[in-house]
Design a protein around this motif. Structure first.
Motif, PDB file in Angstrom:
ATOM      1  N   ALA A 158       0.831  -1.208   0.000  1.00 13.41           N
ATOM      2  CA  ALA A 158       0.000   0.000   0.000  1.00 13.41           C
ATOM      3  C   ALA A 158       0.863   1.254   0.000  1.00 13.41           C
ATOM      4  CB  ALA A 158      -0.930  -0.008   1.214  1.00 13.41           C
ATOM      5  N   GLN A 159       1.969   1.241   0.733  1.00 15.50           N
ATOM      6  CA  GLN A 159       2.870   2.386   0.735  1.00 15.50           C
ATOM      7  C   GLN A 159       3.407   2.679  -0.668  1.00 15.50           C
ATOM      8  OE1 GLN A 159       5.594   0.888   3.710  1.00 15.50           O
ATOM      9  NE2 GLN A 159       4.777   2.253   5.279  1.00 15.50           N
ATOM     10  N   THR A 160       3.758   1.618  -1.386  1.00 12.94           N
ATOM     11  CA  THR A 160       4.243   1.816  -2.749  1.00 12.94           C
ATOM     12  C   THR A 160       3.144   2.373  -3.642  1.00 12.94           C
ATOM     13  OG1 THR A 160       5.874   0.049  -2.495  1.00 12.94           O
ATOM     14  CG2 THR A 160       5.277   0.668  -4.739  1.00 12.94           C
ATOM     15  N   TYR A 161       1.918   1.897  -3.459  1.00 13.08           N
ATOM     16  CA  TYR A 161       0.807   2.420  -4.258  1.00 13.08           C
ATOM     17  C   TYR A 161       0.547   3.898  -3.934  1.00 13.08           C
ATOM     18  CZ  TYR A 161      -0.635  -1.948  -6.486  1.00 13.08           C
ATOM     19  OH  TYR A 161      -0.695  -3.068  -7.284  1.00 13.08           O
ATOM     20  N   VAL A 162       0.777   4.303  -2.692  1.00 17.90           N
ATOM     21  CA  VAL A 162       0.679   5.734  -2.370  1.00 17.90           C
ATOM     22  C   VAL A 162       1.673   6.514  -3.215  1.00 17.90           C
ATOM     23  CG1 VAL A 162       1.083   7.496  -0.608  1.00 17.90           C
ATOM     24  CG2 VAL A 162      -0.172   5.425  -0.010  1.00 17.90           C
ATOM     25  N   GLN A 166      -1.871   5.555  -6.775  1.00 15.61           N
ATOM     26  CA  GLN A 166      -2.985   4.669  -7.076  1.00 15.61           C
ATOM     27  C   GLN A 166      -3.812   4.444  -5.805  1.00 15.61           C
ATOM     28  OE1 GLN A 166      -0.079   2.087  -9.917  1.00 15.61           O
ATOM     29  NE2 GLN A 166      -2.141   1.262  -9.683  1.00 15.61           N
ATOM     30  N   ASN A 167      -4.713   5.385  -5.545  1.00 16.55           N
ATOM     31  CA  ASN A 167      -5.416   5.419  -4.266  1.00 16.55           C
ATOM     32  C   ASN A 167      -6.364   4.237  -4.057  1.00 16.55           C
ATOM     33  OD1 ASN A 167      -4.115   7.804  -3.556  1.00 16.55           O
ATOM     34  ND2 ASN A 167      -5.678   9.073  -4.543  1.00 16.55           N
ATOM     35  N   GLN A 168      -6.960   3.744  -5.121  1.00 16.82           N
ATOM     36  CA  GLN A 168      -7.874   2.612  -4.970  1.00 16.82           C
ATOM     37  C   GLN A 168      -7.128   1.385  -4.443  1.00 16.82           C
ATOM     38  OE1 GLN A 168     -10.252   1.746  -8.437  1.00 16.82           O
ATOM     39  NE2 GLN A 168     -10.909  -0.247  -7.663  1.00 16.82           N
ATOM     40  N   GLN A 169      -5.945   1.144  -4.990  1.00 22.78           N
ATOM     41  CA  GLN A 169      -5.146   0.010  -4.525  1.00 22.78           C
ATOM     42  C   GLN A 169      -4.637   0.238  -3.101  1.00 22.78           C
ATOM     43  OE1 GLN A 169      -4.998   1.378  -7.486  1.00 22.78           O
ATOM     44  NE2 GLN A 169      -4.996  -0.222  -9.066  1.00 22.78           N
ATOM     45  N   VAL A 170      -4.373   1.504  -2.758  1.00 21.96           N
ATOM     46  CA  VAL A 170      -3.963   1.813  -1.389  1.00 21.96           C
ATOM     47  C   VAL A 170      -5.046   1.353  -0.425  1.00 21.96           C
ATOM     48  CG1 VAL A 170      -3.467   3.661   0.260  1.00 21.96           C
ATOM     49  CG2 VAL A 170      -2.515   3.771  -2.054  1.00 21.96           C
ATOM     50  N   ALA A 175      -6.846  -2.133   3.930  1.00 22.45           N
ATOM     51  CA  ALA A 175      -8.104  -2.463   4.608  1.00 22.45           C
ATOM     52  C   ALA A 175      -7.939  -3.641   5.562  1.00 22.45           C
ATOM     53  CB  ALA A 175      -9.177  -2.783   3.573  1.00 22.45           C
ATOM     54  N   GLY A 176      -8.434  -3.453   6.793  1.00 19.32           N
ATOM     55  CA  GLY A 176      -8.532  -4.544   7.747  1.00 19.32           C
ATOM     56  C   GLY A 176      -7.242  -5.011   8.372  1.00 19.32           C
ATOM     57  N   VAL A 177      -6.171  -4.229   8.289  1.00 18.94           N
ATOM     58  CA  VAL A 177      -4.903  -4.691   8.843  1.00 18.94           C
ATOM     59  C   VAL A 177      -4.909  -4.583  10.367  1.00 18.94           C
ATOM     60  CG1 VAL A 177      -3.640  -4.065   6.762  1.00 18.94           C
ATOM     61  CG2 VAL A 177      -3.780  -2.417   8.647  1.00 18.94           C
ATOM     62  N   VAL A 178      -4.037  -5.341  11.001  1.00 13.65           N
ATOM     63  CA  VAL A 178      -3.950  -5.344  12.458  1.00 13.65           C
ATOM     64  C   VAL A 178      -3.429  -4.002  12.964  1.00 13.65           C
ATOM     65  CG1 VAL A 178      -3.622  -7.843  12.586  1.00 13.65           C
ATOM     66  CG2 VAL A 178      -1.626  -6.335  12.369  1.00 13.65           C
ATOM     67  N   ASP A 179      -3.669  -3.743  14.248  1.00 14.40           N
ATOM     68  CA  ASP A 179      -3.320  -2.446  14.829  1.00 14.40           C
ATOM     69  C   ASP A 179      -1.844  -2.097  14.667  1.00 14.40           C
ATOM     70  OD1 ASP A 179      -5.926  -2.087  15.586  1.00 14.40           O
ATOM     71  OD2 ASP A 179      -5.604  -2.528  17.711  1.00 14.40           O
ATOM     72  N   SER A 180      -0.968  -3.102  14.753  1.00 10.39           N
ATOM     73  CA  SER A 180       0.471  -2.809  14.684  1.00 10.39           C
ATOM     74  C   SER A 180       0.892  -2.216  13.342  1.00 10.39           C
ATOM     75  CB  SER A 180       1.279  -4.080  14.951  1.00 10.39           C
ATOM     76  OG  SER A 180       0.997  -5.073  13.978  1.00 10.39           O
ATOM     77  N   GLU A 181       0.062  -2.411  12.300  1.00 10.72           N
ATOM     78  CA  GLU A 181       0.387  -1.889  10.969  1.00 10.72           C
ATOM     79  C   GLU A 181      -0.377  -0.611  10.628  1.00 10.72           C
ATOM     80  OE1 GLU A 181       2.916  -3.399   9.285  1.00 10.72           O
ATOM     81  OE2 GLU A 181       3.000  -4.529  11.155  1.00 10.72           O
ATOM     82  N   LEU A 182      -1.388  -0.282  11.426  1.00  5.65           N
ATOM     83  CA  LEU A 182      -2.170   0.918  11.143  1.00  5.65           C
ATOM     84  C   LEU A 182      -1.317   2.172  11.327  1.00  5.65           C
ATOM     85  CD1 LEU A 182      -5.697   0.306  12.747  1.00  5.65           C
ATOM     86  CD2 LEU A 182      -5.183   0.734  10.332  1.00  5.65           C
ATOM     87  N   GLY A 183      -1.414   3.088  10.414  1.00  5.35           N
ATOM     88  CA  GLY A 183      -0.679   4.349  10.498  1.00  5.35           C
ATOM     89  C   GLY A 183       0.588   4.371   9.684  1.00  5.35           C
ATOM     90  N   LYS A 184       1.054   3.202   9.240  1.00  2.00           N
ATOM     91  CA  LYS A 184       2.294   3.172   8.466  1.00  2.00           C
ATOM     92  C   LYS A 184       2.111   3.752   7.064  1.00  2.00           C
ATOM     93  CE  LYS A 184       4.496  -0.638  10.942  1.00  2.00           C
ATOM     94  NZ  LYS A 184       5.108  -1.988  10.836  1.00  2.00           N
ATOM     95  N   VAL A 185       0.949   3.532   6.481  1.00  7.28           N
ATOM     96  CA  VAL A 185       0.682   4.095   5.158  1.00  7.28           C
ATOM     97  C   VAL A 185       0.664   5.620   5.230  1.00  7.28           C
ATOM     98  CG1 VAL A 185      -1.013   4.246   3.297  1.00  7.28           C
ATOM     99  CG2 VAL A 185      -0.541   2.037   4.369  1.00  7.28           C
ATOM    100  N   ALA A 186       0.210   6.154   6.360  1.00  5.39           N
ATOM    101  CA  ALA A 186       0.157   7.609   6.526  1.00  5.39           C
ATOM    102  C   ALA A 186       1.541   8.239   6.435  1.00  5.39           C
ATOM    103  CB  ALA A 186      -0.493   7.960   7.866  1.00  5.39           C
ATOM    104  N   ARG A 187       2.563   7.491   6.744  1.00 10.21           N
ATOM    105  CA  ARG A 187       3.920   8.029   6.649  1.00 10.21           C
ATOM    106  C   ARG A 187       4.265   8.370   5.202  1.00 10.21           C
ATOM    107  NH1 ARG A 187       7.575   3.648   9.596  1.00 10.21           N
ATOM    108  NH2 ARG A 187       9.216   5.098   8.985  1.00 10.21           N
ATOM    109  N   VAL A 188       3.878   7.497   4.288  1.00 14.96           N
ATOM    110  CA  VAL A 188       4.179   7.772   2.886  1.00 14.96           C
ATOM    111  C   VAL A 188       3.246   8.843   2.337  1.00 14.96           C
ATOM    112  CG1 VAL A 188       4.494   6.744   0.610  1.00 14.96           C
ATOM    113  CG2 VAL A 188       4.992   5.397   2.649  1.00 14.96           C
TER     114      VAL A 188
END
Length: 418
Positions: A158-162, A166-170, A175-188
């Motif tokens: 998803a980070q690469t798609y950001v 390509q927002n749809q793929q992001v 979607a539905g990832v565990v809490d430990s991974e939430l927020g990482k996409v926001a970095r990109v």
């Protein structure tokens, strides 16, 4: 800092500093199943590997051979984690072809994670076809992984798609990832932000900080630091982000706050703002002072801050603090559990190399190698040797004949008990 995977200098050096000492026991389970390809993936990249010094080539090879010497049963998790750090080092050194050669020898889900890292590496360099090919392989591997392992790969995709816009793929991969991974996409997203999206992103991050979940909050703080970097030239926005970081981290561990401050100092240095970087280093130092720290935490922190301080121009104080940390280690090293000693010394060696004292750095690396074999088991010995070789390769510290001999004797002596 060279472009590469996200905040490599923070995340990666934390891994090699701790020498990957988390242990795992028992048989290979479904979460660690074999993901190795029938044939290694080969193709001609749009970009070539950067030419390294011969000693760096040898250090990387020795690091990977050492990591790969760890037996898969029952130590596949430790083996793959150590192998992964070598892959990440190759990407940091701009050697994607070497990284690919290594990652295709990883036999569990971390191979997919490495392909996702390679995809991001290519995307940042406009090698779009190569990035898409890596995404396809990473996605296929993720389908056979489980739980947070699957989600870690998907979030990296998803980070690469950001980056590719390509927002749809992001949305699909996040979607539905565990809490430990939430927020990482926001970095990109922060890395790609424009001024029009700034306030909206700040609002999203503020909402995430209200979750009360450590992992989500820590990932969100790292996204804030990327906004700090992205809008550095806009003093008003940059100051707003810094203020938000320093108010939002209430309740977070002091060590986490120090890590974020060093991130900000790194960014300030990237923008040639030595005065601001020094102020942030001093902020971090104030959080260290007056608290009791285990030496295996205190000395690496002091090494990292000394290196940053030196780069800001405060060279005399930087040297003084590094020297004090070095004396402290030798005075109290017997109080440190043997499995942590080498990881305590490596950041200090890196600091001396940064401070243009390669002789002191080399001496500390030799001590780190010696400390790494105090534990009688070969698994932690292999992890420490891998980490020390990577540290020297990344910081371009050339081993002398004595250190080469020392390192090869350790490698050749790896055997039962693991």
């Amino acid at each position: 800092m060279q472009p590469g995977i996200i905040r490599l200098s923070g995340l990666f050096f934390l891994l090699i500093g701790s020498a990957l000492v988390l242990s795992s026991f028992g048989r290979v389970d479904n979460a660690e199943k074999d993901f190795s390809p029938e044939q290694p993936c080969e193709w001609v990249f749009k970009i070539s590997d950067k030419s390294l010094a011969l000693f760096q080539d040898k250090l990387l090879d020795l690091a990977f051979e050492t990591a790969s010497s760890i037996p898969m049963n029952p130590h596949i998790k430790d083996r793959s984690r150590a192998q992964e750090t070598v892959v990440l080092a190759c990407l940091h050194l701009d050697c994607p072809k070497r990284a690919l050669r290594y990652m295709d020898q990883i036999v569990d889900w971390r191979r997919g994670s490495c392909y996702a890292d390679l995809a991001f590496y290519f995307a940042r360099r406009d090698c779009i076809d190569d990035a898409r090919r890596c995404i396809q392989i990473a996605s296929q591997i993720s389908e056979s992984a489980e739980d947070w392992r699957r989600d870690r790969i998907r979030v990296k995709i998803a980070q690469t798609y950001v980056w590719l816009g390509q927002n749809q793929q992001v949305d699909e991969f996040e979607a539905g990832v565990v809490d430990s991974e939430l927020g990482k996409v926001a970095r990109v997203k922060a890395m790609r932000s424009d001024a029009d999206a700034f306030h909206e992103q700040m609002q999203v991050l503020e909402t995430r900080m209200e979750s009360g979940n450590f992992d989500i909050m820590n990932n969100t703080l790292q996204a804030y630091t990327e906004l700090f970097h992205r809008f550095y030239s806009d003093v008003q926005k940059r100051s707003l982000v810094e203020e938000k970081i320093k108010t939002a981290w209430n309740g977070m561990p002091i060590s986490t706050r120090i890590e974020r401050l060093t991130d900000l100092a790194e960014f300030a240095l990237e923008h040639s703002d030595s005065d601001k970087a020094l102020a942030l280093v001093n902020d971090a130092q104030s959080l260290i002072d007056g608290r009791q720290w285990p030496l295996e935490h205190f000395i690496p922190m002091m090494g990292k801050l000394a290196a940053l301080r030196f780069r800001t121009g405060d060279r005399q104080k930087a040297r003084s603090e590094a020297d004090a940390a070095r004396v402290l280690f030798h005075a109290q090293k017997d109080t440190i559990v043997n499995i942590w000693k080498a990881g305590t010394l490596r950041p200090l060696a890196q600091a001396y190399q940064t401070m243009e004292d390669p002789d002191a750095a080399l001496s500390l690396y030799k001590q780190a190698l010696a400390a790494g074999i105090e534990n009688p088991n070969s698994r932690p010995r292999a992890e420490d040797l891998t980490a020390t070789c990577l540290s020297m390769a990344l910081y371009a510290v050339e081993p002398d004949d004595d250190l080469w001999g020392q390192a090869h004797r350790i490698y050749q002596g790896l055997d039962h008990p693991w």
